[in-house]
Motif scaffolding. Structure first.
Motif, PDB file in Angstrom:
ATOM      1  N   GLN A   1      35.597 -79.917 -29.150  1.00 54.93           N
ATOM      2  CA  GLN A   1      35.228 -80.867 -30.894  1.00 54.93           C
ATOM      3  C   GLN A   1      34.297 -82.232 -30.804  1.00 54.93           C
ATOM      4  O   GLN A   1      33.720 -82.238 -31.611  1.00 54.93           O
TER       5      GLN A   1
ATOM      6  N   ARG B   1      42.971 -73.154 -23.896  1.00 55.52           N
ATOM      7  CA  ARG B   1      43.304 -74.055 -24.738  1.00 55.52           C
ATOM      8  C   ARG B   1      44.919 -72.724 -24.757  1.00 55.52           C
ATOM      9  O   ARG B   1      44.829 -72.003 -24.751  1.00 55.52           O
TER      10      ARG B   1
ATOM     11  N   HIS C   1      41.261 -82.078 -28.824  1.00 55.03           N
ATOM     12  CA  HIS C   1      39.948 -81.222 -28.654  1.00 55.03           C
ATOM     13  C   HIS C   1      38.725 -81.868 -29.053  1.00 55.03           C
ATOM     14  O   HIS C   1      38.159 -81.804 -28.843  1.00 55.03           O
TER      15      HIS C   1
ATOM     16  N   SER D   1      40.279 -68.025 -30.351  1.00 58.94           N
ATOM     17  CA  SER D   1      39.086 -68.797 -30.494  1.00 58.94           C
ATOM     18  C   SER D   1      38.099 -67.896 -31.049  1.00 58.94           C
ATOM     19  O   SER D   1      37.669 -66.669 -30.926  1.00 58.94           O
ATOM     20  N   LEU D   2      36.937 -68.528 -31.506  1.00 57.27           N
ATOM     21  CA  LEU D   2      36.139 -67.658 -31.991  1.00 57.27           C
ATOM     22  C   LEU D   2      34.946 -68.781 -31.720  1.00 57.27           C
ATOM     23  O   LEU D   2      34.077 -68.227 -30.558  1.00 57.27           O
ATOM     24  N   ARG D   3      34.862 -69.733 -31.518  1.00 52.42           N
ATOM     25  CA  ARG D   3      33.527 -70.510 -31.681  1.00 52.42           C
ATOM     26  C   ARG D   3      34.150 -71.756 -30.368  1.00 52.42           C
ATOM     27  O   ARG D   3      33.020 -71.372 -29.805  1.00 52.42           O
ATOM     28  N   THR D   4      35.096 -71.955 -29.989  1.00 52.77           N
ATOM     29  CA  THR D   4      35.199 -72.388 -28.118  1.00 52.77           C
ATOM     30  C   THR D   4      35.239 -71.427 -27.034  1.00 52.77           C
ATOM     31  O   THR D   4      34.153 -72.185 -26.689  1.00 52.77           O
TER      32      THR D   4
ATOM     33  N   LEU E   1      35.920 -75.353 -38.734  1.00 54.80           N
ATOM     34  CA  LEU E   1      35.988 -74.115 -39.017  1.00 54.80           C
ATOM     35  C   LEU E   1      37.462 -73.887 -37.900  1.00 54.80           C
ATOM     36  O   LEU E   1      37.493 -73.993 -36.123  1.00 54.80           O
TER      37      LEU E   1
HETATM   38  N1   CP Z   1      36.628 -74.849 -33.877  1.00 55.45           N
HETATM   39  C1   CP Z   1      37.498 -74.386 -33.467  1.00 55.45           C
HETATM   40  O1   CP Z   1      37.723 -75.104 -32.118  1.00 55.45           O
HETATM   41  O2   CP Z   1      36.893 -73.018 -33.819  1.00 55.45           O
HETATM   42  P1   CP Z   1      37.574 -72.001 -32.391  1.00 55.45           P
HETATM   43  O3   CP Z   1      39.202 -72.353 -33.018  1.00 55.45           O
HETATM   44  O4   CP Z   1      37.544 -70.659 -33.616  1.00 55.45           O
HETATM   45  O5   CP Z   1      37.371 -72.294 -30.813  1.00 55.45           O
END
Ligand code: CP
Length: 347
Positions: free
Chosen positions: A159, A119, A156, A56-59, A301
């Motif tokens: 999101q 996650r 999700h 994951s980057l954003r979450t 993304l």
């Molecule tokens: N959209 C999203 O959940 O991005 P990550 O997988 O980077 O968390």
């Protein structure tokens, strides 16, 4: 002794009433207006444990930052990287590589933290297991504190809340009846259905004119579709399915691109790959965007440029994917306030 209320889990928004969903949306927009430098002590002396079984980057970053900006402490664990290997199955003789069972892992973390974000992964081989969220539900059963779904096999919700707030802000709140296109796109790998399921349910709940566009063979789950149709009808919207991207884009206000694997070929990866390869041309192009009513382009993304969407779309003013990602921080704050009974969610 006073009886404690059950923990407020966030598995998916469909299990949460309309009033609470609306309040989370309102709260997300309030955090957005306060901006990314708004710090408080609203969650002082609280702690959040984050456990990732997938990258994951954003979450990960938005949830860590949201917790810290609310005055809480956050710890992130990446399963298998510095943790013991975890066993999921019940009743097994644990004489293999896994040294710890999910029951103890989650039970112990519940002793330390005031909420857990997790996650988990889609098996992408056992459709019923994925649809029924067997792994996430095992975690919820083992937890004694709120569990926040940071993306599971099928949903999700973090999101989805950010996406809904992004759409409301972008369209100035007038979203009922506006055309929302959830467009399948080609991807070299069969991706899980968590984001498309949650995006579909989110747009339906906003009362939008939802069009799901995908090639034959990439139908979404029947139960999710039925739920989306019921939610759309209850909120003044509608859900239709088309198999032609150009037709779908006509008059769209929002284009939401996402790839997902074929559930009909869940246990036949070679056949699935062959079917998917026939649809490499399902890519969002400037020509398709020209059919819309100046639609905003959205994607959760990460996105593969010039596979899912052309550079010319992603780098155009119509693309709001970075704003959409920015909303993740504000949505995470609202979610933490909700699960922790903080104002304005205090009963
Ligand atoms: N959209 C999203 O959940 O991005 P990550 O997988 O980077 O968390």
């Amino acid at each position: 002794m006073e009886e404690l209320p059950p923990p407020r889990h966030l598995i998916d928004w469909q299990y949460i009433d309309d009033d609470t969903w609306q309040r989370c949306l309102t709260r997300t927009l309030e955090h957005y207006r306060q901006g990314k430098h708004a710090w408080s002590q609203a969650a002082r002396h609280r702690s959040l444990g984050l456990l990732f079984f997938n990258p994951s980057l954003r979450t990960r970053t938005s949830m860590e930052l949201a917790a810290v900006q609310l005055g809480a402490h956050a710890t992130t664990l990446v399963a298998g990287q510095g943790t013991w290997q975890i066993e999921w199955r019940d009743g097994v003789v644990m004489d293999g590589p896994a040294a710890e069972h999910i029951r103890e892992a989650i039970g112990v973390l519940s002793e330390y933290y005031d909420a857990l974000g997790v996650r988990v992964f889609a098996s992408q081989t056992d459709y019923v297991q994925d649809r029924d969220e067997v792994l996430l539900r095992a975690i919820v059963r083992a937890a004694t504190v709120p569990v926040i779904n940071l993306e599971s096999a099928f949903y999700h919700p973090c999101q989805a809340l950010a996406d809904a707030a992004t759409i409301l802000e972008h369209l100035g709140g007038a979203v009922q009846g506006r055309r929302f296109v959830l467009s399948w796109a080609y991807h070299p790998r069969p991706l899980p259905m968590a984001v498309p399921n949650s995006a579909l349910l989110m747009a339906a709940r906003l009362g939008m004119e939802v069009v799901v566009a995908h090639p034959p063979g990439f139908e979404l789950d029947e139960g999710v579709m039925a739920r989306a149709q019921a939610d759309a009808a209850a909120h003044g919207g509608r859900v239709t399915v088309v198999h032609d991207q150009a037709e779908a884009f006509e008059g769209a206000a929002i284009v939401y691109a996402k790839s997902w694997g074929s559930r009909l070929l869940y246990t036949a990866p070679d056949d699935e790959a062959a079917l998917r390869a026939q649809h490499r041309h399902w890519r969002v192009t400037p020509e398709l965007m020209a059919r819309t009513r100046q639609a905003a382009f959205m994607h959760c993304l990460p996105v593969r440029r010039n596979v899912v969407v052309d550079d010319a779309v992603l780098d155009s003013p119509q693309a709001i994917h970075l704003k959409q990602a920015a909303f993740r921080l504000y949505a995470q704050k609202a979610i933490l306030e909700y699960v922790w009974h903080l104002p304005p969610f205090d009963p």
